[in-house]
Design an enzyme around this catalytic site. Structure first.
Site, mmCIF file in Angstrom:
data_model
loop_
_atom_site.group_PDB
_atom_site.id
_atom_site.type_symbol
_atom_site.label_atom_id
_atom_site.label_comp_id
_atom_site.label_asym_id
_atom_site.label_seq_id
_atom_site.Cartn_x
_atom_site.Cartn_y
_atom_site.Cartn_z
ATOM 1 N N HIS A 1 1.250 -0.988 -0.069
ATOM 2 C CA HIS A 1 0.137 0.182 0.215
ATOM 3 C C HIS A 1 1.113 1.193 0.256
ATOM 4 O O HIS A 1 0.497 2.091 -0.770
ATOM 5 C CB HIS A 1 -0.670 -0.065 1.343
ATOM 6 C CG HIS A 1 -1.936 -0.630 1.187
ATOM 7 N ND1 HIS A 1 -2.083 -1.474 2.573
ATOM 8 C CD2 HIS A 1 -2.511 -1.449 0.571
ATOM 9 C CE1 HIS A 1 -2.377 -2.658 2.339
ATOM 10 N NE2 HIS A 1 -3.570 -2.382 1.531
ATOM 11 N N LYS B 1 -15.926 -8.092 4.918
ATOM 12 C CA LYS B 1 -14.497 -7.839 6.378
ATOM 13 C C LYS B 1 -14.819 -8.357 7.454
ATOM 14 O O LYS B 1 -15.071 -7.344 7.802
ATOM 15 C CB LYS B 1 -13.807 -7.754 5.554
ATOM 16 C CG LYS B 1 -12.776 -8.233 3.639
ATOM 17 C CD LYS B 1 -11.795 -7.521 3.504
ATOM 18 C CE LYS B 1 -11.401 -7.461 2.151
ATOM 19 N NZ LYS B 1 -9.856 -6.767 1.785
ATOM 20 N N ARG C 1 -1.904 -5.734 -8.374
ATOM 21 C CA ARG C 1 -0.955 -6.591 -8.368
ATOM 22 C C ARG C 1 -0.449 -7.301 -9.316
ATOM 23 O O ARG C 1 0.388 -8.163 -9.161
ATOM 24 C CB ARG C 1 -1.161 -7.557 -7.177
ATOM 25 C CG ARG C 1 -0.768 -6.702 -6.163
ATOM 26 C CD ARG C 1 -1.524 -7.077 -3.970
ATOM 27 N NE ARG C 1 -2.765 -7.529 -4.978
ATOM 28 C CZ ARG C 1 -3.760 -7.954 -3.439
ATOM 29 N NH1 ARG C 1 -2.675 -8.030 -2.596
ATOM 30 N NH2 ARG C 1 -5.098 -7.750 -3.518
ATOM 31 N N SER D 1 -2.299 -8.238 2.997
ATOM 32 C CA SER D 1 -2.641 -7.643 4.624
ATOM 33 C C SER D 1 -3.901 -9.657 5.424
ATOM 34 O O SER D 1 -2.977 -9.860 6.468
ATOM 35 C CB SER D 1 -3.591 -6.699 4.212
ATOM 36 O OG SER D 1 -3.955 -5.198 4.489
HETATM 37 O O1 PNS Z 1 -8.345 -3.626 0.242
HETATM 38 P P1 PNS Z 1 -9.721 -3.777 -0.364
HETATM 39 O O2 PNS Z 1 -10.904 -4.182 0.847
HETATM 40 O O3 PNS Z 1 -9.809 -4.607 -1.341
HETATM 41 O O4 PNS Z 1 -10.871 -2.301 -0.620
HETATM 42 C C1 PNS Z 1 -12.238 -2.793 -1.629
HETATM 43 C C2 PNS Z 1 -12.184 -1.176 -1.221
HETATM 44 C C3 PNS Z 1 -13.171 -0.590 -0.084
HETATM 45 C C4 PNS Z 1 -11.907 -0.338 -2.039
HETATM 46 C C5 PNS Z 1 -14.050 -1.538 -1.952
HETATM 47 O O5 PNS Z 1 -14.913 -2.491 -1.162
HETATM 48 C C6 PNS Z 1 -14.754 -0.683 -2.413
HETATM 49 O O6 PNS Z 1 -14.708 0.452 -2.505
HETATM 50 N N1 PNS Z 1 -16.320 -0.955 -1.397
HETATM 51 C C7 PNS Z 1 -16.941 0.906 -0.614
HETATM 52 C C8 PNS Z 1 -18.156 0.007 -1.083
HETATM 53 C C9 PNS Z 1 -18.321 0.693 -2.551
HETATM 54 O O7 PNS Z 1 -18.421 1.871 -3.467
HETATM 55 N N2 PNS Z 1 -18.615 0.058 -3.367
HETATM 56 C C10 PNS Z 1 -18.116 -0.033 -5.369
HETATM 57 C C11 PNS Z 1 -19.894 -0.013 -5.713
HETATM 58 S S1 PNS Z 1 -20.425 -1.457 -5.887
#
Ligand code: PNS
Length: 158
Positions: free
Chosen positions: A17, A41, A90, A127
């Site tokens: 990150h 999660k 990645r 993570s």
């Molecule tokens: O580190 P992660 O868990 O892979 O991050 C994923 C994250 C938090 C970026 C993603 O789940 C997200 O954007 N969540 C917010 C809700 C949202 O806007 N979802 C996308 C449209 S359905």
């Protein structure tokens, strides 16, 4: 002035990150790291703890700030004048999910997503893996910043 958002769970923040955040901070005027509440999660650290850890390890970047959000990412972007979302890719395993999210975010609010390729040294890092290794007593000092090591082992021992 270009303001970008680096969103994620950051449970906890890793060198992978940080690599993306550092590179984004050299390309854009302002970078906000958004700790998102992902209800699907189960997290090890609270949002406040994650924000505190991120602030601690990014304080050397003057144009980087930390925030949190529990709604749609695009709503945060609209409310806070964010020009684009920046995400690290990645490997191909990230691609399907990230492409889908970027397309939804584009359609919902016209928010662009820019992908940066993860440095090869971090291409396997997540993570979740860090937590798994640490939970079995493995050494994760190559994966997360030194100030977070104690916090992680303490939390896993609780
Ligand atoms: O580190 P992660 O868990 O892979 O991050 C994923 C994250 C938090 C970026 C993603 O789940 C997200 O954007 N969540 C917010 C809700 C949202 O806007 N979802 C996308 C449209 S359905």
């Amino acid at each position: 002035m270009k303001h970008v958002l680096c969103p994620g769970s950051f449970d906890p923040i890793t060198f992978g990150h940080l690599d993306i955040i550092e590179r984004a901070s050299t390309l854009f005027d302002r970078v906000t790291i958004a700790v998102l509440v992902n209800k699907t999660k189960k997290s090890l650290f609270t949002v406040e703890e994650r924000m505190e850890m991120i602030s601690e390890v990014t304080r050397q970047y003057p144009n980087v700030t930390v925030d949190s959000w529990s709604g749609l990412l695009v709503d945060y972007c609209k409310a806070n004048g964010v020009d684009a979302i920046v995400k690290g890719l990645r490997a191909v395993t990230d691609f399907d999910y990230e492409l889908q999210m970027s397309q939804i975010n584009l359609q919902l609010q016209g928010i662009e997503t820019l992908f940066m390729s993860t440095a090869p040294a971090h291409s396997f890092l997540s993570s979740s893996l860090v937590k798994e290794i640490a939970s079995h007593g493995g050494d994760v000092s190559s994966y997360i910043p030194a100030p977070l090591l104690g916090r992680l082992s303490k939390r896993l021992a609780e």
